[in-house]
Design a protein around this motif. Sequence first.
Motif, short mmCIF file in Angstrom:
data_model
loop_
_atom_site.label_atom_id
_atom_site.label_comp_id
_atom_site.label_asym_id
_atom_site.label_seq_id
_atom_site.Cartn_x
_atom_site.Cartn_y
_atom_site.Cartn_z
N THR A 1 0.81 -1.22 0.00
CA THR A 1 0.00 0.00 0.00
C THR A 1 0.84 1.27 0.00
O THR A 1 0.39 2.31 -0.46
N ASN A 2 2.06 1.18 0.52
CA ASN A 2 2.87 2.39 0.70
C ASN A 2 4.11 2.45 -0.17
O ASN A 2 4.95 3.33 0.00
N SER A 3 4.26 1.52 -1.10
CA SER A 3 5.43 1.54 -1.97
C SER A 3 5.02 1.22 -3.40
O SER A 3 3.92 0.72 -3.65
N CYS A 4 5.90 1.49 -4.33
CA CYS A 4 5.61 1.39 -5.75
C CYS A 4 5.45 -0.06 -6.20
O CYS A 4 6.34 -0.89 -6.00
N ARG B 1 5.22 -1.12 -9.34
CA ARG B 1 6.11 -1.36 -10.48
C ARG B 1 7.53 -1.64 -9.99
O ARG B 1 8.20 -2.57 -10.47
N ASP B 2 7.98 -0.87 -9.02
CA ASP B 2 9.33 -1.03 -8.50
C ASP B 2 9.48 -2.41 -7.84
O ASP B 2 10.51 -3.06 -7.96
N TYR B 3 8.43 -2.86 -7.15
CA TYR B 3 8.47 -4.17 -6.49
C TYR B 3 8.68 -5.29 -7.51
O TYR B 3 9.52 -6.16 -7.33
N VAL B 4 7.89 -5.24 -8.59
CA VAL B 4 7.99 -6.29 -9.61
C VAL B 4 9.36 -6.28 -10.28
O VAL B 4 10.01 -7.33 -10.43
N LEU B 5 9.83 -5.09 -10.65
CA LEU B 5 11.11 -5.00 -11.36
C LEU B 5 12.28 -5.40 -10.46
O LEU B 5 13.22 -6.06 -10.91
N ARG C 1 16.12 1.89 -14.97
CA ARG C 1 14.69 2.12 -15.10
C ARG C 1 14.38 3.57 -15.47
O ARG C 1 14.94 4.50 -14.90
N GLN C 2 13.47 3.72 -16.38
CA GLN C 2 13.05 5.06 -16.78
C GLN C 2 12.03 5.57 -15.77
O GLN C 2 11.02 4.91 -15.52
N PRO C 3 12.25 6.76 -15.18
CA PRO C 3 11.29 7.28 -14.21
C PRO C 3 9.94 7.58 -14.86
O PRO C 3 9.87 8.02 -16.00
N ILE C 4 8.87 7.33 -14.12
CA ILE C 4 7.50 7.56 -14.61
C ILE C 4 6.77 8.43 -13.59
O ILE C 4 6.85 8.17 -12.39
N PRO C 5 6.04 9.47 -14.03
CA PRO C 5 5.26 10.30 -13.10
C PRO C 5 4.30 9.45 -12.29
O PRO C 5 3.79 8.44 -12.77
N GLY C 6 4.08 9.84 -11.03
CA GLY C 6 3.26 9.05 -10.12
C GLY C 6 1.91 8.65 -10.66
O GLY C 6 1.49 7.51 -10.55
N GLN C 7 1.20 9.62 -11.29
CA GLN C 7 -0.15 9.32 -11.76
C GLN C 7 -0.16 8.37 -12.95
O GLN C 7 -1.18 7.82 -13.31
N LEU C 8 1.01 8.16 -13.57
CA LEU C 8 1.12 7.22 -14.69
C LEU C 8 1.84 5.94 -14.31
O LEU C 8 2.04 5.07 -15.15
N CYS C 9 2.26 5.83 -13.06
CA CYS C 9 3.05 4.68 -12.63
C CYS C 9 2.17 3.56 -12.10
O CYS C 9 1.94 2.57 -12.77
N CYS C 10 1.65 3.69 -10.89
CA CYS C 10 0.79 2.66 -10.31
C CYS C 10 -0.18 3.33 -9.35
O CYS C 10 -0.06 4.53 -9.06
N SER C 11 -1.12 2.58 -8.83
CA SER C 11 -2.14 3.16 -7.95
C SER C 11 -1.53 3.70 -6.67
O SER C 11 -1.97 4.72 -6.14
N ASN C 12 -0.50 3.02 -6.14
CA ASN C 12 0.14 3.51 -4.91
C ASN C 12 0.85 4.83 -5.13
O ASN C 12 0.75 5.76 -4.32
N CYS C 13 1.58 4.94 -6.24
CA CYS C 13 2.29 6.18 -6.53
C CYS C 13 1.31 7.32 -6.79
O CYS C 13 1.52 8.46 -6.38
N SER C 14 0.22 7.02 -7.49
CA SER C 14 -0.80 8.03 -7.77
C SER C 14 -1.45 8.52 -6.48
O SER C 14 -1.63 9.72 -6.27
#
Length: 275
Positions: A139-142, A144-148, A158-171
């Motif tokens: 709930t408190n971490s990315c 996408r980052d976990y999977v990678l 890894r190419q950085p991605i804006p929070g709202q385009l990354c995953c639900s947690n980052c958004s």
Amino acid sequence: MKLINYPLTIIYLPLKWCGYAFKLFLTVLGEQSFYPISYHAPQTDLMKDEILKQLTATEVCKIRVVFATVAIGIGVNIPKVRHVIHLDVPRTVESYYQEIGRAGRDNQPARATLYYNGSDIASNKPGMTDEMRTYCKLTNSCLRDYVLTYLGSTRSSRQPIPGQLCCSNCSNSEQQHPKEAHVTHLKKSLSKIKTLSEKEIRKHLLKYRLHLGANRRRFGDIDSCTGFTVKLIDNVVSKCEFLSSTEEIFSSFQIWERSHAEVVLQVIKSVCDES
């Protein structure tokens, strides 16, 4: 036109659910489930070949939603999938990564959605790995980052991605601070609605239990005649937000008759619609 332009979506689900999902679409959309309207036929080998031909087309694909098991078109490249939805949790992170990899193969934005409840990732779920359980509970971490990280990708590559385009947690994290007061208020409102709905569901199910006892010849109390106990009702109410089909209710609880499961689903839907 909205139906034709709907993003190409793959919905992964167990084979035994595919028929229910298809019937749900037919119930909601009717003949509009097909385009042109006359475009439907038995699932012959010829039709399956036509479906794969449509999905792999580089230009126009008339198919918009595919109900599929994990075996869909192994070795076949489907280029324009915009959304992958899981209605059943893959047992491993590797499997999940492979299946969501169906989306965005044309290098255009795509998304993945995973639906689950506690029983889907329970400790006694055959084959479910601890890593996949951890992913679902993050709930408190990315995500996408976990999977990678699990798959051995280094952060520097890894190419950085804006929070709202990354995953639900980052958004959620990106939006939390400027809207913290509003979010807190919203959570309280939703919690109140949920509590009221559960009380209403319980009231209707208790009434149904009494109705069963009044309309059946029985010895002893109502429960011994119907199996529709107060304990069963409380168990159903505690999990009502995760229940979506008669089959799921019938298989998840110790309900004696399928007709009881049908009533339970009808009560949940009617209360939730009114809320």
